[in-house]
Design a protein around this motif. Structure first.
Motif, short mmCIF file in Angstrom:
data_model
loop_
_atom_site.label_atom_id
_atom_site.label_comp_id
_atom_site.label_asym_id
_atom_site.label_seq_id
_atom_site.Cartn_x
_atom_site.Cartn_y
_atom_site.Cartn_z
N PRO A 11 0.83 -1.21 0.00
CA PRO A 11 0.00 0.00 0.00
C PRO A 11 0.86 1.26 0.00
O PRO A 11 2.05 1.20 0.33
N PRO A 12 0.26 2.39 -0.35
CA PRO A 12 1.01 3.64 -0.34
C PRO A 12 1.50 4.01 1.06
O PRO A 12 0.75 3.98 2.02
N ASN A 13 2.79 4.30 1.17
CA ASN A 13 3.42 4.71 2.42
C ASN A 13 4.08 6.06 2.22
O ASN A 13 4.73 6.28 1.20
N PHE A 14 3.93 6.91 3.22
CA PHE A 14 4.48 8.25 3.15
C PHE A 14 5.29 8.52 4.41
O PHE A 14 4.96 8.04 5.48
N ILE A 15 6.36 9.30 4.25
CA ILE A 15 7.14 9.72 5.40
C ILE A 15 6.99 11.23 5.54
O ILE A 15 7.13 11.96 4.56
N LEU A 16 6.65 11.66 6.74
CA LEU A 16 6.47 13.08 7.04
C LEU A 16 7.62 13.52 7.92
O LEU A 16 7.85 12.91 8.97
N PHE A 17 8.32 14.52 7.50
CA PHE A 17 9.40 15.09 8.31
C PHE A 17 8.81 16.25 9.10
O PHE A 17 8.27 17.19 8.53
N VAL A 18 8.89 16.11 10.42
CA VAL A 18 8.24 17.06 11.33
C VAL A 18 9.22 17.52 12.40
O VAL A 18 10.29 16.95 12.55
N THR A 34 -8.50 13.39 -1.91
CA THR A 34 -7.79 14.01 -3.02
C THR A 34 -7.30 13.00 -4.05
O THR A 34 -7.41 13.22 -5.25
N TYR A 35 -6.76 11.88 -3.59
CA TYR A 35 -6.14 10.92 -4.50
C TYR A 35 -6.94 9.63 -4.66
O TYR A 35 -6.41 8.64 -5.15
N ASP A 36 -8.21 9.64 -4.28
CA ASP A 36 -9.09 8.49 -4.47
C ASP A 36 -8.50 7.21 -3.85
O ASP A 36 -8.49 6.16 -4.46
N PHE A 37 -8.04 7.34 -2.62
CA PHE A 37 -7.47 6.20 -1.90
C PHE A 37 -8.49 5.49 -1.02
O PHE A 37 -8.11 4.77 -0.11
N PHE A 38 -9.79 5.68 -1.25
CA PHE A 38 -10.80 5.03 -0.41
C PHE A 38 -10.68 3.52 -0.53
O PHE A 38 -10.53 2.98 -1.62
N GLY A 39 -10.73 2.84 0.61
CA GLY A 39 -10.62 1.39 0.63
C GLY A 39 -9.19 0.89 0.60
O GLY A 39 -8.95 -0.32 0.55
N ILE A 40 -8.23 1.80 0.60
CA ILE A 40 -6.82 1.43 0.53
C ILE A 40 -6.15 1.88 1.82
O ILE A 40 -6.31 3.04 2.22
N PRO A 41 -5.40 1.00 2.48
CA PRO A 41 -4.72 1.42 3.71
C PRO A 41 -3.56 2.35 3.39
O PRO A 41 -2.72 2.06 2.55
N LEU A 42 -3.54 3.49 4.04
CA LEU A 42 -2.43 4.43 3.90
C LEU A 42 -1.64 4.43 5.19
O LEU A 42 -2.18 4.21 6.26
N ASN A 43 -0.37 4.71 5.09
CA ASN A 43 0.47 4.75 6.28
C ASN A 43 1.34 6.00 6.24
O ASN A 43 2.02 6.25 5.25
N PHE A 44 1.29 6.77 7.33
CA PHE A 44 2.18 7.91 7.51
C PHE A 44 3.21 7.54 8.56
O PHE A 44 2.86 7.17 9.68
N VAL A 45 4.47 7.65 8.19
CA VAL A 45 5.57 7.45 9.13
C VAL A 45 6.09 8.84 9.49
O VAL A 45 6.38 9.64 8.60
N LEU A 46 6.19 9.12 10.77
CA LEU A 46 6.68 10.42 11.22
C LEU A 46 8.15 10.31 11.55
O LEU A 46 8.57 9.38 12.23
N LYS A 47 8.91 11.26 11.07
CA LYS A 47 10.34 11.28 11.35
C LYS A 47 10.73 12.70 11.72
O LYS A 47 10.33 13.65 11.05
N GLN A 48 11.51 12.80 12.77
CA GLN A 48 11.96 14.13 13.20
C GLN A 48 13.05 14.60 12.26
O GLN A 48 14.02 13.89 11.99
N LYS A 49 12.86 15.81 11.76
CA LYS A 49 13.86 16.40 10.88
C LYS A 49 15.07 16.78 11.72
O LYS A 49 14.93 17.41 12.77
N ASN A 50 16.25 16.36 11.29
CA ASN A 50 17.47 16.68 12.04
C ASN A 50 17.75 18.16 11.98
O ASN A 50 17.72 18.77 10.92
N LYS A 51 18.01 18.70 13.13
CA LYS A 51 18.42 20.09 13.19
C LYS A 51 19.93 20.12 13.09
O LYS A 51 20.63 19.43 13.82
#
Length: 100
Positions: free
Chosen positions: A48-55, A76-93
């Motif tokens: 499934p679609p996986n995304f990484i968010l830098f926070v 927005t992207y017609d992902f209904f019925g599809i599991p999405l995953n957001f991985v959070l990662k701390q942006k290195n300072k």
């Protein structure tokens, strides 16, 4: 159609434009004196679609705000019925005094 969406790849520029609009419409809530800031995101996989968010602080992402983001992506992207995953990662300072 579901198979196509399950394997869809979205470029980083489009993702970041969408995230900018989403955050502008509804900012993340304050936690104490801090607010979650999403610097950018990118897709790291399909099926499934996986995304990484830098926070700035991953622990500030509430479950309700994460659901809000996921629902907006699904709309927005017609992902209904599809599991999405957001991985959070701390942006290195960057530390100017750190040695390599």
């Amino acid at each position: 159609r579901v198979h196509e969406n399950y394997h869809r790849r979205i470029n980083t520029g489009q993702l970041n434009s969408l995230m900018e609009r989403i955050v502008h419409e509804n900012n993340p809530p304050m936690v104490g004196t801090r607010r979650l800031r999403i610097y950018y995101l990118t897709q790291i996989g399909t099926a499934p679609p996986n995304f990484i968010l830098f926070v700035n602080y991953p622990e500030l992402m509430s479950n309700s705000y994460k659901r809000y983001l996921l629902n907006r992506f699904k709309e927005t992207y017609d992902f209904f019925g599809i599991p999405l995953n957001f991985v959070l990662k701390q942006k290195n300072k960057k530390n100017p005094f750190a040695t390599k």
